[in-house]
Write an enzyme that holds these catalytic residues in place. Structure first.
Site, PDB file in Angstrom:
ATOM      1  CG  ASP A  70       7.184   4.206 -17.554  1.00 44.71           C
ATOM      2  OD1 ASP A  70       6.674   3.650 -16.569  1.00 44.71           O
ATOM      3  OD2 ASP A  70       7.803   5.289 -17.479  1.00 44.71           O
ATOM      4  CE  LYS A 109       3.107   1.417 -14.385  1.00 38.71           C
ATOM      5  NZ  LYS A 109       4.032   1.996 -15.385  1.00 38.71           N
ATOM      6  CG  ASP A 136       9.677   2.203 -14.664  1.00 40.16           C
ATOM      7  OD1 ASP A 136      10.307   1.657 -13.736  1.00 40.16           O
ATOM      8  OD2 ASP A 136       9.355   3.419 -14.656  1.00 40.16           O
ATOM      9  CG  ASN A 137       6.648   2.126 -12.583  1.00 41.87           C
ATOM     10  OD1 ASN A 137       6.357   2.808 -13.556  1.00 41.87           O
ATOM     11  ND2 ASN A 137       7.356   2.610 -11.572  1.00 41.87           N
ATOM     12  CD  GLU A 162       8.598   6.624 -10.889  1.00 44.30           C
ATOM     13  OE1 GLU A 162       7.481   6.620 -11.429  1.00 44.30           O
ATOM     14  OE2 GLU A 162       9.366   5.640 -10.888  1.00 44.30           O
TER      15      GLU A 162
END
Length: 273
Positions: free
Chosen positions: A193, A196, A221-222, A251
């Site tokens: 997280d 990226k 995540d993401n 989120e």
């Protein structure tokens, strides 16, 4: 020296210019619409709040938790952060919706040694550490010393300081040190997280450093927004990983996002059909 009203006007004007640029790029189809949501919060609201309140958003989150959450109660800490970030200021925690997916994976895997890449304010560290068995341990790597300090205070307040080690540094520098300096043999789970663009190189580095075993779970995540297309292409196209996607939302928003679970099958795994 500019007075406060002039500084506020300058901050607001600069933010509007940047937001207008994002709107133009989104209209032309050149950027994801999620950047408009993030741009409004990060380029306009945050600078104004910083000028008005005299400290940054991350400190405001910590202060809100210290004032409103119950000490020694991780669930109360999480609920307080979620309340602040959904009602007052958006922040890049994993959040409650995706957090429930993280909870399910942690409960299913029951890791003894868990690594987190990117601590931010400690939300996900608190979320995962509260579910770990007594003998398990979480290591979280954060490149920003200020965020690392807030994470440590958040963990201390939640009563989880003995279950988590906060490491300050860049992931590409710390990962090769995990075995010798931090006495890590093998990782059971990794939560990605952080930046990226580091998802893929750090995944490769974890494998090269011998930190993954057959069955080690990577949870990223993401992967949809902001997105990690090279990481997704790598794990989904490799015979060394078995992947599952969990669709969700960014989120505290309605922007589509998701998490990718990639189970490491070993370096010599046969090609998947």
């Amino acid at each position: 020296m500019l007075e406060a009203p002039s500084l506020l006007l300058a901050a607001f004007s600069s933010g509007l210019v940047l937001l207008a640029l994002l709107l133009f790029l989104q209209h032309r189809g050149w950027i994801h619409r999620g950047w408009i949501f993030v741009g409004w919060n990060e380029l306009i609201l945050v600078p104004i709040y910083n000028l008005l309140m005299g400290h940054n958003k991350e400190q405001r989150i910590l202060h809100y938790v210290l004032q409103h959450a119950v000490a020694g109660d991780p669930q109360s800490v999480l609920e307080t952060i979620d309340a602040y970030c959904s009602q007052k200021e958006w922040a890049m925690n994993v959040g409650d919706k995706k957090g429930q997916i993280v909870d399910a994976v942690v409960r299913e895997e029951c890791p003894s040694v868990l690594l987190e890449l990117g601590a931010y304010c400690g939300y996900s560290a608190v979320r995962m550490a509260r579910l770990l068995p007594p003998s398990a341990h979480l290591l979280t790597i954060e490149v920003n010393p200020d965020y690392a300090a807030i994470t440590q205070q958040m963990l201390d307040f939640a009563g989880l300081q003995d279950k988590v080690t906060v490491i300050i540094g860049a992931s590409q520098d710390i990962i090769p040190q995990l075995k010798k300096k931090y006495d890590v043999d093998i990782l059971d789970m990794v939560f990605l997280d952080h930046w990226k663009e580091r998802y893929l190189p750090d995944t490769v580095l974890l494998e090269e450093c011998g930190l993954l075993r057959k069955g080690t779970v990577l949870l990223a995540d993401n992967v949809i927004f902001p997105g990690a297309p090279d990481f997704l292409a790598h794990v989904r196209g490799s015979s060394r990983f078995e992947c599952t996607h969990f669709s969700s939302y960014l989120e505290y928003s309605e922007v589509v996002d998701g998490l990718e679970k990639a189970v490491y099958l070993g370096a010599g795994s046969p090609a998947q059909p």
